[in-house]
Design a protein around this motif. Structure first.
Motif, PDB file in Angstrom:
ATOM      1  N   LEU A   5       0.841  -1.189   0.000  1.00 17.47           N
ATOM      2  CA  LEU A   5       0.000   0.000   0.000  1.00 17.47           C
ATOM      3  C   LEU A   5       0.877   1.240   0.000  1.00 17.47           C
ATOM      4  CD1 LEU A   5      -2.651  -1.103   2.622  1.00 17.47           C
ATOM      5  CD2 LEU A   5      -3.016  -0.809   0.182  1.00 17.47           C
ATOM      6  N   LYS A   6       0.510   2.212  -0.806  1.00 18.56           N
ATOM      7  CA  LYS A   6       1.255   3.454  -0.918  1.00 18.56           C
ATOM      8  C   LYS A   6       0.859   4.392   0.217  1.00 18.56           C
ATOM      9  CE  LYS A   6       2.302   7.147  -4.131  1.00 18.56           C
ATOM     10  NZ  LYS A   6       1.958   7.799  -5.389  1.00 18.56           N
ATOM     11  N   GLY A   7       1.854   4.965   0.892  1.00 19.49           N
ATOM     12  CA  GLY A   7       1.601   5.896   1.984  1.00 19.49           C
ATOM     13  C   GLY A   7       0.939   7.167   1.493  1.00 19.49           C
ATOM     14  N   LYS A   8       0.232   7.837   2.410  1.00 18.39           N
ATOM     15  CA  LYS A   8      -0.470   9.068   2.077  1.00 18.39           C
ATOM     16  C   LYS A   8      -0.130  10.156   3.088  1.00 18.39           C
ATOM     17  CE  LYS A   8      -4.749   8.374   0.553  1.00 18.39           C
ATOM     18  NZ  LYS A   8      -6.158   7.911   0.578  1.00 18.39           N
ATOM     19  N   ARG A   9       0.031  11.355   2.593  1.00 23.32           N
ATOM     20  CA  ARG A   9       0.279  12.502   3.466  1.00 23.32           C
ATOM     21  C   ARG A   9      -0.968  12.828   4.285  1.00 23.32           C
ATOM     22  NH1 ARG A   9       4.006  17.019   0.723  1.00 23.32           N
ATOM     23  NH2 ARG A   9       5.704  15.644   0.107  1.00 23.32           N
ATOM     24  N   VAL A  10      -0.744  13.418   5.434  1.00 21.84           N
ATOM     25  CA  VAL A  10      -1.830  13.790   6.345  1.00 21.84           C
ATOM     26  C   VAL A  10      -2.804  14.747   5.660  1.00 21.84           C
ATOM     27  CG1 VAL A  10      -2.335  14.994   8.510  1.00 21.84           C
ATOM     28  CG2 VAL A  10      -0.401  13.393   8.383  1.00 21.84           C
ATOM     29  N   THR A  11      -2.281  15.687   4.889  1.00 24.75           N
ATOM     30  CA  THR A  11      -3.124  16.712   4.266  1.00 24.75           C
ATOM     31  C   THR A  11      -4.105  16.149   3.248  1.00 24.75           C
ATOM     32  OG1 THR A  11      -1.372  17.142   2.657  1.00 24.75           O
ATOM     33  CG2 THR A  11      -1.465  18.584   4.595  1.00 24.75           C
ATOM     34  N   VAL A  12      -3.834  14.969   2.717  1.00 18.96           N
ATOM     35  CA  VAL A  12      -4.721  14.377   1.709  1.00 18.96           C
ATOM     36  C   VAL A  12      -6.106  14.103   2.288  1.00 18.96           C
ATOM     37  CG1 VAL A  12      -5.078  12.315   0.277  1.00 18.96           C
ATOM     38  CG2 VAL A  12      -2.830  13.389   0.377  1.00 18.96           C
ATOM     39  N   PRO A 135       3.913  11.505   7.679  1.00 13.34           N
ATOM     40  CA  PRO A 135       3.930  12.814   8.341  1.00 13.34           C
ATOM     41  C   PRO A 135       4.943  13.728   7.657  1.00 13.34           C
ATOM     42  CG  PRO A 135       5.109  11.203   9.649  1.00 13.34           C
ATOM     43  CD  PRO A 135       4.564  10.470   8.461  1.00 13.34           C
ATOM     44  N   VAL A 136       4.598  15.009   7.539  1.00 11.61           N
ATOM     45  CA  VAL A 136       5.489  15.965   6.878  1.00 11.61           C
ATOM     46  C   VAL A 136       5.931  17.060   7.839  1.00 11.61           C
ATOM     47  CG1 VAL A 136       5.682  17.643   4.992  1.00 11.61           C
ATOM     48  CG2 VAL A 136       4.485  15.480   4.609  1.00 11.61           C
TER      49      VAL A 136
END
Length: 177
Positions: A5-12, A135-136
């Motif tokens: 599974l591809k990670g996703k940024r919090v803002t998405v 997390p960014v």
């Protein structure tokens, strides 16, 4: 897992919801009833978790609910939800509630909580693996790093983990002693 599974940024998946406090939302003192607030918090967190997981989710737990300041009839509240960390089939979401009067004056942070949701397969309703969180920002990283300890505490309080099997919690207390 059949595919990574591809990670996703919090803002998405971050989600914001706004409500005006009406008389039917309040108690006899004119304050927002906690149950109504918890319902709205559950909705905004559920939307946030669903966007992150890209599927329907169910609430697994609510913890660290904090009611700090009263919210009065006529106030406008803004609920801001963001994912903090994903585990195999669950995702933790942090929500903060802010209130102002109708003119936007007297802004204040009133409430916060952590919700946990489980992503479900649409066909059979079974838990499925969900994407990791990327997390960014510094605060996203802090919440991400602390999430395993919050999860351990949830599992201990729910009777699903023995305290001696919780390395994050043990390390926290050992550092104090």
């Amino acid at each position: 897992m059949s595919e990574e599974l591809k990670g996703k940024r919090v803002t998405v998946s971050s989600t914001t919801m706004t409500e005006m406090i009406m008389p039917n939302d309040t108690n006899p003192m004119g304050n927002l009833m906690g149950g109504n607030l918890l319902r709205w918090m559950d909705i905004v967190c559920g939307i946030c978790a669903g966007k992150h997981c890209e599927r329907h989710v169910v609430t697994a737990s609510v913890d660290h609910v904090s009611f700090k300041k009263a919210i009065k009839v006529g106030d406008v509240i803004t609920l801001e939800a963001s994912v903090t960390r994903a585990f195999r089939t669950s995702v933790e979401v942090f929500v903060e509630v802010y209130a102002t009067d109708i003119k936007g004056h007297n802004p204040r942070r009133c409430n916060s909580a952590y919700y946990t949701f489980v992503g479900l397969d649409q066909e059979n309703g079974k838990p499925v693996e969900i994407p990791p969180v990327i997390p960014v920002t510094e605060i996203e990283q802090q919440r991400f790093d602390a999430a395993p300890r919050r999860r351990e505490m949830r599992l201990i309080l729910g009777g699903r983990l023995k305290p001696e099997n919780a390395p994050g919690i043990r390390a926290l207390f050992e550092a104090i002693i």
